[in-house]
Design an enzyme around this catalytic site. Structure first.
Site, PDB file in Angstrom:
ATOM      1  N   ASP A 219       0.859  -1.197   0.000  1.00  0.00           N
ATOM      2  CA  ASP A 219       0.000   0.000   0.000  1.00  0.00           C
ATOM      3  C   ASP A 219       0.892   1.244   0.000  1.00  0.00           C
ATOM      4  OD1 ASP A 219      -3.052   0.769   0.762  1.00  0.00           O
ATOM      5  OD2 ASP A 219      -1.620   2.190   1.645  1.00  0.00           O
ATOM      6  N   ILE A 220       0.553   2.205  -0.883  1.00  0.00           N
ATOM      7  CA  ILE A 220       1.367   3.429  -0.964  1.00  0.00           C
ATOM      8  C   ILE A 220       1.127   4.260   0.306  1.00  0.00           C
ATOM      9  CG2 ILE A 220       1.815   5.550  -2.273  1.00  0.00           C
ATOM     10  CD1 ILE A 220       0.841   4.086  -4.774  1.00  0.00           C
ATOM     11  N   ASN A 227      -2.490  13.041  -3.111  1.00  0.00           N
ATOM     12  CA  ASN A 227      -3.640  13.487  -3.896  1.00  0.00           C
ATOM     13  C   ASN A 227      -4.082  14.898  -3.506  1.00  0.00           C
ATOM     14  OD1 ASN A 227      -4.355  11.704  -5.876  1.00  0.00           O
ATOM     15  ND2 ASN A 227      -5.544  10.378  -4.509  1.00  0.00           N
ATOM     16  N   ASP A 236      -2.453   9.975  -9.953  1.00  0.00           N
ATOM     17  CA  ASP A 236      -2.490   8.943 -11.011  1.00  0.00           C
ATOM     18  C   ASP A 236      -1.079   8.641 -11.510  1.00  0.00           C
ATOM     19  OD1 ASP A 236      -5.178   8.830 -10.763  1.00  0.00           O
ATOM     20  OD2 ASP A 236      -5.644   9.876 -12.646  1.00  0.00           O
ATOM     21  N   GLU A 262      -4.955   2.331  -3.832  1.00  0.00           N
ATOM     22  CA  GLU A 262      -3.491   2.454  -3.905  1.00  0.00           C
ATOM     23  C   GLU A 262      -2.841   1.199  -3.353  1.00  0.00           C
ATOM     24  OE1 GLU A 262      -5.510   4.251  -1.977  1.00  0.00           O
ATOM     25  OE2 GLU A 262      -4.625   4.780  -0.034  1.00  0.00           O
TER      26      GLU A 262
END
Lengths: 358, 204
Positions: A219-220, A227, A236, A262
C-alpha cells in the site's frame, strides 16, 4: 467434333478441380487454427491448380503475418514489417503477373518463389471495404498458369485471405475483450478480479503439488496526502510509476495486480515464508530508492514509499484465499502501525528499515 | 436361410488344366465375424457386393479383417486424395503384372478421375506417351515405378523431386504406404490367380 471434345475435357477438368477445392474449403472453414489451415493448403492446393509454392501476407495486431507454403509444408512468421517484395505489391494493390523470361526490375521475390522450374509468379492483393486484407503471391512450376489455374487461384485465394483475416481479427477482438475485462485501465496491471482469480488457480497448484505459495499486499504510504497536496493527476502519475517499478521487479508481470485504490497484490508461487520477505524487501526498495518525477505545469519529484504485508502457505495445509488475504492484510496493518516503509510477514513483527517514512 | 455348405468354389477358369487355387466364402455362408468385415467393406466403399479378393479370405475372419483394415487404413484415411492413391495402386499393380489388382484399380481410377479414360491407363501401362498428367501426378507415378523396380535404389534426389512438386515428408510416407499396400495385394492375388469380378475389365 474436336471443339466439342475439347469443351467436354475442359468441363471435366473443372469438375475434378471443384471437387478438390470444395473439400479444402470445407476443411479450412472448420479449422480455427491458422497453422493447421496453412498445413492443409500446403498439401492440397496442387490438386486443383498448379500451385505448390506460395506466400500470403496479412496484417495482424503487431505488424504482419507471413505464411509461406512450399514442398508440402507451411511456415508462419509474425514480422514487424513486410519484405521489399510484399511491401511493393502491398502499396501497388494491383494484380501482377511476373514472367521468369521477362525482365523484372522490382524487388526480388522470396527465395521459394524462384528457381529453374518456376515459370511465372502471380501476385493478387485482396481488398475488403477499401482495406487491403492480404497480398498473395503464387508461383507456377514447369508450365505457366492455365486459364483454369487462374480461375481457381482467384477463387481460392480470396477465400484463403478472408479466412486468415477473419481469424486474426477475431483473435484481436477476443484479446482486446479479455484485456479489457482483466486489466486495470490506469496501471495496466491485472485488476482485482483477475489477480484474485490468479491467486485461486495458483493456490490450487500449491495444494496439488505441496509447494509453498506466498502473497504480498503493498500500500502506498500517505497517498491521500499526495492526492490532496499535488492533485489527482499527480496521484495517477504516482500510481502508474509505482506500478511500473513493481512490475519490473516481478518475474512474471501477471503475478501482480491492483487490489484496490493504492493497494497492490503480489502472488508468488512457488515461494516460501523466507523468500517472500526478501522479495517484499526488494519491492519496498524499488519504490523508496529514488523519488518519482511528476510532469505537468509544475514538474516535481515526490519521495514515495510503500508498506508491505506478506503471508504464506506451505502447500501442505488447506488454506482458503480469504484467510491468506486476511493474514497479509493484518501484516500490512502492522507495517503501517509501526511507522510505514517496511515489510511485515504474517507471523513476524514488523521489520524496520532505515528508508524513512514518506 | 440357405443351408448350403459354408464354402463355395470359385468359377472355373477357362483352361481346364489350371488348378483352382482358392475358395470363396459367400456372404450368406460367412461366420458373423467375417460378415462384420464384409459389412464394413460395403459401408466404406459403397459397394453392394463383396469382391472376390475379400471372399477368398472369408474362411478366416482374422485374415479377412487384417487385409481389409490394412486397405482401409491406407486408402480411406490420410491426406492424399483417393484418386491419386488409386492411381498409385494401379501403376504398381500393372508394373507387377498383377492381373486382378490392375483391373480392379483401373476401374476405381476411372470412376474417381473423370479426366482419364481407359486408353490413358493403357498408355501408362505401356509407357507410351500418356495423356498430359499434372506435374505432381506424374512425379508420384515415376516415384512408384522406381520403388517397384528397386526400393533400395531410391535416392535423396527422388525424394527431393517429390518435395519440389509440393509433397511434404508425411505425404511421401503415405505414398510409400500405398505402394506397399499394392505390392502386398499383388502378391496375394497373383499367387492365387484370382479371377476378376464380373464387372471388371482386364487391362493386362
Amino acid at each position: 467434333m474436336a471443339l466439342e471434345s475439347q469443351r467436354a475435357e475442359y468441363l471435366t477438368q473443372q469438375l475434378v478441380r471443384y471437387e478438390a477445392l470444395f473439400a479444402l474449403l470445407d476443411d479450412i472453414q472448420t479449422l480455427d487454427d491458422i497453422e493447421a489451415i496453412a498445413r492443409c493448403i500446403a498439401m492440397r492446393w496442387k490438386y486443383f491448380a498448379n500451385v505448390t509454392n506460395w506466400r500470403l501476407a496479412t496484417p495482424n495486431s503487431s505488424g504482419f503475418q507471413v505464411i509461406d507454403g512450399f514442398r508440402g509444408e507451411a511456415r508462419i512468421a509474425d514480422v514487424p514489417a513486410l519484405s521489399l517484395w510484399d511491401e511493393h505489391h502491398w502499396k501497388l494493390r494491383l494484380p501482377r503477373l511476373i514472367r521468369a523470361a521477362d525482365p523484372w526490375e522490382g524487388p526480388a521475390p522470396p527465395e521459394h518463389l524462384t528457381g529453374k522450374a518456376i515459370t511465372e509468379i502471380e501476385v493478387l492483393p485482396f481488398a475488403r471495404m477499401g482495406r487491403c486484407i492480404g497480398v498473395l503471391s503464387v508461383a507456377a512450376r514447369h508450365q505457366p498458369f492455365s486459364e483454369l489455374d487462374n480461375k481457381f487461384i482467384r477463387i481460392f485465394g480470396g477465400h484463403f485471405a478472408d479466412r486468415v483475416s477473419d481469424i486474426l481479427l477475431r483473435r484481436q477482438a477476443t484479446e482486446a475483450l479479455v484485456d479489457k475485462a482483466t486489466r486495470d485501465a490506469l496501471t495496466g496491471l491485472l485488476n482485482r478480479g483477475a489477480i484474485i482469480d490468479r491467486l485461486g488457480s495458483q493456490l490450487e497448484l500449491s495444494n496439488r503439488y505441496g509447494k509453498p505459495l506466498s502473497i504480498i499486499l503493498a500500500d502506498i504510504d500517505f497517498f491521500k496526502i499526495i492526492n490532496d497536496s499535488h492533485g489527482h493527476l499527480a496521484g495517477d502519475e504516482v500510481l502508474r510509476a509505482v506500478s511500473r517499478r513493481l512490475r519490473a521487479q516481478t518475474f512474471s508481470g501477471d503475478s501482480l495486480g491492483r487490489y484496490g485504490g493504492e493497494e497492490f497484490l503480489f502472488v508468488l508461487y512457488p515461494c516460501g515464508a523466507e523468500a517472500v520477505v526478501k522479495a517484499a524487501e526488494r519491492f519496498r526498495h524499488a519504490i523508496a530508492e529514488s523519488p518519482i518525477a511528476i510532469d505537468g505545469d509544475a514538474p516535481k519529484n515526490l519521495q514515495v514509499t510503500i508498506s508491505l504485508g506478506a503471508s504464506s502457505t506451505s502447500g501442505q495445509e488447506d488454506v482458503r484465499i480469504e484467510a491468506l488475504l486476511k493474514q497479509a492484510d493484518d501484516a500490512l496493518y502492522r507495517s503501517k502501525a509501526s511507522g510505514r516503509n517496511r515489510v511485515t510477514a504474517s507471523n513476524d513483527r514488523a521489520v524496520e528499515y532505515g528508508g524513512g517514512a514518506g | 436361410m440357405d443351408s448350403s455348405p459354408s464354402i463355395s468354389i470359385g468359377t472355373p477358369r477357362k483352361r481346364d488344366t489350371e488348378m483352382q487355387r482358392y475358395t470363396l466364402t459367400e456372404y450368406r455362408d460367412a461366420s458373423p465375424a467375417t460378415r462384420e468385415v464384409y459389412d464394413d467393406f460395403m459401408r466404406a466403399t459403397g459397394a453392394t457386393e463383396v469382391p472376390v479378393w475379400l471372399k477368398s479370405l472369408g474362411h478366416s475372419a482374422a485374415l479377412t479383417r487384417a487385409y481389409w483394415e490394412r486397405a482401409k487404413g491406407t486408402l480411406f484415411s490420410g491426406s492424399l486424395p483417393l484418386p491419386l492413391k488409386e492411381m498409385i495402386v494401379f501403376v504398381v499393380s500393372a508394373k507387377h503384372g498383377a492381373r486382378y489388382c490392375s483391373a480392379c484399380h483401373a476401374q476405381n481410377v476411372l470412376s474417381l478421375d473423370k479426366t482419364l479414360e481407359f486408353q490413358d491407363l493403357q498408355c501408362v501401362v505401356k509407357s507410351d506417351t500418356a495423356k498430359d498428367l499434372p506435374a505432381y501426378y506424374q512425379a508420384v507415378v515415376n516415384f512408384a515405378i522406381k520403388v517397384v523396380e528397386d526400393a533400395n535404389g531410391l535416392t535423396d534426389e527422388d525424394f527431393e523431386e517429390l518435395m519440389d512438386e509440393g509433397f511434404g515428408k508425411e505425404e511421401i510416407c503415405e505414398v510409400i504406404a500405398v505402394i506397399d499396400l499394392a505390392s502386398m495385394f499383388n502378391v496375394y492375388t497373383s499367387s492365387l490367380r484370382l479371377d476378376l469380378d464380373p464387372h471388371y475389365r482386364a487391362i493386362l
